[in-house]
Design a protein around this motif. Sequence first.
Motif, PDB file in Angstrom:
ATOM      1  N   ARG A 150      52.158 -23.177   6.757  1.00 53.86           N
ATOM      2  CA  ARG A 150      50.742 -23.116   6.402  1.00 53.86           C
ATOM      3  C   ARG A 150      50.262 -24.273   5.527  1.00 53.86           C
ATOM      4  N   SER A 151      51.149 -25.173   5.131  1.00 51.80           N
ATOM      5  CA  SER A 151      50.665 -26.370   4.427  1.00 51.80           C
ATOM      6  C   SER A 151      51.609 -27.539   4.654  1.00 51.80           C
ATOM      7  N   LEU A 152      51.011 -28.712   4.793  1.00 54.00           N
ATOM      8  CA  LEU A 152      51.698 -30.005   4.738  1.00 54.00           C
ATOM      9  C   LEU A 152      50.957 -30.811   3.696  1.00 54.00           C
ATOM     10  N   VAL A 153      51.676 -31.373   2.732  1.00 56.85           N
ATOM     11  CA  VAL A 153      50.971 -32.067   1.656  1.00 56.85           C
ATOM     12  C   VAL A 153      51.855 -33.166   1.076  1.00 56.85           C
ATOM     13  N   ALA A 154      51.238 -34.295   0.746  1.00 57.75           N
ATOM     14  CA  ALA A 154      51.939 -35.401   0.096  1.00 57.75           C
ATOM     15  C   ALA A 154      52.359 -34.987  -1.305  1.00 57.75           C
ATOM     16  N   ASP A 155      53.483 -35.526  -1.754  1.00 60.67           N
ATOM     17  CA  ASP A 155      54.092 -35.033  -2.999  1.00 60.67           C
ATOM     18  C   ASP A 155      53.168 -35.091  -4.208  1.00 60.67           C
ATOM     19  N   GLN A 156      52.444 -36.191  -4.400  1.00 63.30           N
ATOM     20  CA  GLN A 156      51.620 -36.302  -5.604  1.00 63.30           C
ATOM     21  C   GLN A 156      50.376 -35.414  -5.537  1.00 63.30           C
ATOM     22  N   ALA A 157      49.827 -35.253  -4.342  1.00 69.35           N
ATOM     23  CA  ALA A 157      48.720 -34.306  -4.190  1.00 69.35           C
ATOM     24  C   ALA A 157      49.206 -32.880  -4.444  1.00 69.35           C
ATOM     25  N   ALA A 158      50.417 -32.584  -3.962  1.00 65.51           N
ATOM     26  CA  ALA A 158      50.995 -31.258  -4.201  1.00 65.51           C
ATOM     27  C   ALA A 158      51.193 -31.011  -5.687  1.00 65.51           C
ATOM     28  N   SER A 159      51.682 -32.028  -6.399  1.00 69.35           N
ATOM     29  CA  SER A 159      51.891 -31.897  -7.834  1.00 69.35           C
ATOM     30  C   SER A 159      50.575 -31.658  -8.565  1.00 69.35           C
ATOM     31  N   LEU A 160      49.518 -32.354  -8.145  1.00 72.41           N
ATOM     32  CA  LEU A 160      48.202 -32.171  -8.759  1.00 72.41           C
ATOM     33  C   LEU A 160      47.709 -30.739  -8.537  1.00 72.41           C
ATOM     34  N   PHE A 161      47.899 -30.230  -7.311  1.00 71.25           N
ATOM     35  CA  PHE A 161      47.469 -28.866  -7.005  1.00 71.25           C
ATOM     36  C   PHE A 161      48.338 -27.853  -7.742  1.00 71.25           C
ATOM     37  N   GLY A 162      49.649 -28.084  -7.785  1.00 68.65           N
ATOM     38  CA  GLY A 162      50.550 -27.181  -8.495  1.00 68.65           C
ATOM     39  C   GLY A 162      50.282 -27.137  -9.988  1.00 68.65           C
ATOM     40  N   SER A 163      49.743 -28.237 -10.534  1.00 67.05           N
ATOM     41  CA  SER A 163      49.379 -28.295 -11.957  1.00 67.05           C
ATOM     42  C   SER A 163      48.014 -27.677 -12.229  1.00 67.05           C
ATOM     43  N   CYS A 164      47.397 -27.115 -11.192  1.00 64.49           N
ATOM     44  CA  CYS A 164      46.073 -26.482 -11.296  1.00 64.49           C
ATOM     45  C   CYS A 164      45.000 -27.472 -11.756  1.00 64.49           C
ATOM     46  N   CYS A 165      45.113 -28.711 -11.298  1.00 68.82           N
ATOM     47  CA  CYS A 165      44.099 -29.723 -11.601  1.00 68.82           C
ATOM     48  C   CYS A 165      42.998 -29.635 -10.541  1.00 68.82           C
ATOM     49  N   PHE A 166      42.250 -28.562 -10.585  1.00 69.90           N
ATOM     50  CA  PHE A 166      41.272 -28.254  -9.550  1.00 69.90           C
ATOM     51  C   PHE A 166      39.896 -28.838  -9.820  1.00 69.90           C
TER      52      PHE A 166
ATOM     53  N   GLU B  76      50.438 -31.500 -21.864  1.00 69.81           N
ATOM     54  CA  GLU B  76      50.816 -30.119 -21.556  1.00 69.81           C
ATOM     55  C   GLU B  76      51.977 -30.107 -20.566  1.00 69.81           C
ATOM     56  N   ARG B  77      53.082 -29.521 -20.997  1.00 73.16           N
ATOM     57  CA  ARG B  77      54.276 -29.451 -20.143  1.00 73.16           C
ATOM     58  C   ARG B  77      54.491 -28.018 -19.676  1.00 73.16           C
ATOM     59  N   PRO B  78      54.600 -27.787 -18.375  1.00 76.41           N
ATOM     60  CA  PRO B  78      54.805 -26.430 -17.877  1.00 76.41           C
ATOM     61  C   PRO B  78      56.254 -25.989 -18.031  1.00 76.41           C
ATOM     62  N   LYS B  79      56.479 -24.700 -17.888  1.00 80.48           N
ATOM     63  CA  LYS B  79      57.853 -24.199 -17.961  1.00 80.48           C
ATOM     64  C   LYS B  79      58.695 -24.721 -16.812  1.00 80.48           C
ATOM     65  N   SER B  80      58.081 -24.844 -15.658  1.00 73.59           N
ATOM     66  CA  SER B  80      58.773 -25.416 -14.501  1.00 73.59           C
ATOM     67  C   SER B  80      58.342 -26.856 -14.328  1.00 73.59           C
TER      68      SER B  80
ATOM     69  N   LEU C 145      45.602 -18.428  -9.514  1.00 70.94           N
ATOM     70  CA  LEU C 145      46.695 -19.381  -9.738  1.00 70.94           C
ATOM     71  C   LEU C 145      46.683 -19.894 -11.177  1.00 70.94           C
ATOM     72  N   ARG C 146      45.495 -20.134 -11.718  1.00 66.84           N
ATOM     73  CA  ARG C 146      45.406 -20.569 -13.122  1.00 66.84           C
ATOM     74  C   ARG C 146      46.014 -19.514 -14.056  1.00 66.84           C
ATOM     75  N   MET C 147      45.757 -18.263 -13.755  1.00 66.36           N
ATOM     76  CA  MET C 147      46.289 -17.176 -14.588  1.00 66.36           C
ATOM     77  C   MET C 147      47.810 -17.128 -14.537  1.00 66.36           C
ATOM     78  N   LEU C 148      48.385 -17.600 -13.433  1.00 66.19           N
ATOM     79  CA  LEU C 148      49.837 -17.548 -13.252  1.00 66.19           C
ATOM     80  C   LEU C 148      50.543 -18.758 -13.846  1.00 66.19           C
ATOM     81  N   ARG C 149      49.790 -19.801 -14.230  1.00 66.80           N
ATOM     82  CA  ARG C 149      50.400 -21.026 -14.771  1.00 66.80           C
ATOM     83  C   ARG C 149      51.067 -20.724 -16.114  1.00 66.80           C
ATOM     84  N   GLN C 150      52.311 -21.176 -16.266  1.00 68.62           N
ATOM     85  CA  GLN C 150      53.070 -20.933 -17.495  1.00 68.62           C
ATOM     86  C   GLN C 150      53.353 -22.259 -18.202  1.00 68.62           C
ATOM     87  N   VAL C 151      52.899 -22.362 -19.437  1.00 70.04           N
ATOM     88  CA  VAL C 151      53.058 -23.588 -20.218  1.00 70.04           C
ATOM     89  C   VAL C 151      54.245 -23.459 -21.155  1.00 70.04           C
ATOM     90  N   ASP C 152      55.089 -24.480 -21.151  1.00 76.33           N
ATOM     91  CA  ASP C 152      56.260 -24.501 -22.031  1.00 76.33           C
ATOM     92  C   ASP C 152      55.884 -25.002 -23.426  1.00 76.33           C
TER      93      ASP C 152
END
Length: 514
Positions: free
Chosen positions: A255-271, A445-449, A474-481
């Motif tokens: 269900r998704s194909l994404v370039a690594d840096q775009a994926a990282s931006l999305f995973g970091s909730c930089c919406f 800001e550094r996440p736990k993962s 997704l923002r609610m699920l983000r965990q900050v280390d």
Amino acid sequence: MERKYVLALDVGTTTVRCYVLDNSTTVIGKACQEIEHLYPQIGQDEIEPEELWTKSVSVLRDSIKAAGVNPHQIACIGISAQRSSFITWHRETGEPFHNFITWRDLRADGLVQQWNKSLTMKSIRMGALCLYTISRNKRYLAGSVLKLMNAQVTLRLVWVLKNVEALQKAAKCHQAMFGTIDTWLLYRLTGGKFHVTDVSSASATGFYDPFVMEWCDWVLRLFCIPSDMLPEVWDTACDFGCITTDIVEAAIPIRSLVADQAASLFGSCCFEEGDVKVTMGTGTFLNVNTGYKPQASVAGLYPQIGWRVVDEIVFIMEGASHDTGSLINWAQQIGLFSEPTDSADMANSVQNSNGLCFIPAFNGIQVPINNFQAAAGFIGIKPTTSRQHMVRAILESIVFRVVQLYQALLREVKNHYTCIKVDGGVSRNDFVDQLLADLTGLKVERPKSSEMTALGAAFLAGLYEGVWQSKDELRMLRQVDRVFEPRANVCEEYDSILTLWSQALHRFLDWYDT
């Protein structure tokens, strides 16, 4: 809440990883294997395709086994991959014409220099400047300083079209297929049903125009690249078919194909527009969400597409430094420390680097200097220089390059920035994160993962499939280390050090031209 599972396959530069996440984003199973790189000649960097395929299948199976779930319970899979590493293969037989040629490969450097100095490129730049003078459109201003780069696919693909005879013959007969890693993986995972990439990976090739959202016809004609070998360009999250059942005994929807840096931006909730992340992996990539319009750059920042999902399209601006984790690995190999985790304490054990500067240029210096003939090295070694000073100088150089990228961003993408979200292996280094906060004046800001790339691929796939309902969830699920706050006066204390380092940097430029 019903427990649901999402697979995330992440093919990076040095590792291929797979994670099984539940809908709380808890990783319940994972597997990782190192990618072996081949160096047939100096400057060439390749990956053997069957070796990559075998390891990709292996981590898929091993992660599901480690999770202890039935493959039929997995709702979907998202795939992220390193950009601009590519392969070509025969349309009928599926046999590759050569190994993957990675984004770090320099075999086309002679062509890059030749084209950048050519009358054709000078004419393109002059024409773009004239169009900018008339229209004031910054897209043309960026074109007025346009330079081809080794990290883009364009001239490496031209090189193989000129030098691989079997590919030449197949291309003439319309039997050649081109793909970056995401395209090739999808092709193999679906049994050859799809020859597709997404907008984020396409926009990093150098011949896809993010301003018009199409393969760039004039670039293809200029470099004699057959358009019929290129994949279709789809949304980042959509129906990419299913994994064939012989791989993991279930037809898991892709269900998704994404370039690594775009994926990282999305995973970091930089919406939101203005959100910034810095990934410190093999290289460093600074990305900012620029909203719904592409931005143009004259400093070498690169406009790309972050993601396109149904009616939403998000553009990003990127600056890169190609040597980060590679520096840490090198320093470990030569014995500066036993484990990368030791480096932060070693750097903090001395007050400063004792006048020692390190230039991180194994692969040249990128934005904003853009000098690909630069050399790496230390300068300012004294009889009192210790291993601790050398380690501190290396870590400082990583941060100094990020600061250069950030300053270029400030000049070209006007916004009010308050926070940098970091990820990648080197982001686990407290010295690096704290100094980055000090020198940018922003919270870090550094996440736990640290695996935001895989998380982004999973988020995109899971949103499309209905595992998660919204970005707010997704923002609610983000965990900050940890959040690193800028310390008072440190930036001022580094003024003279940064000036010295800048002087050292310019001594290492154009080294390989002499």
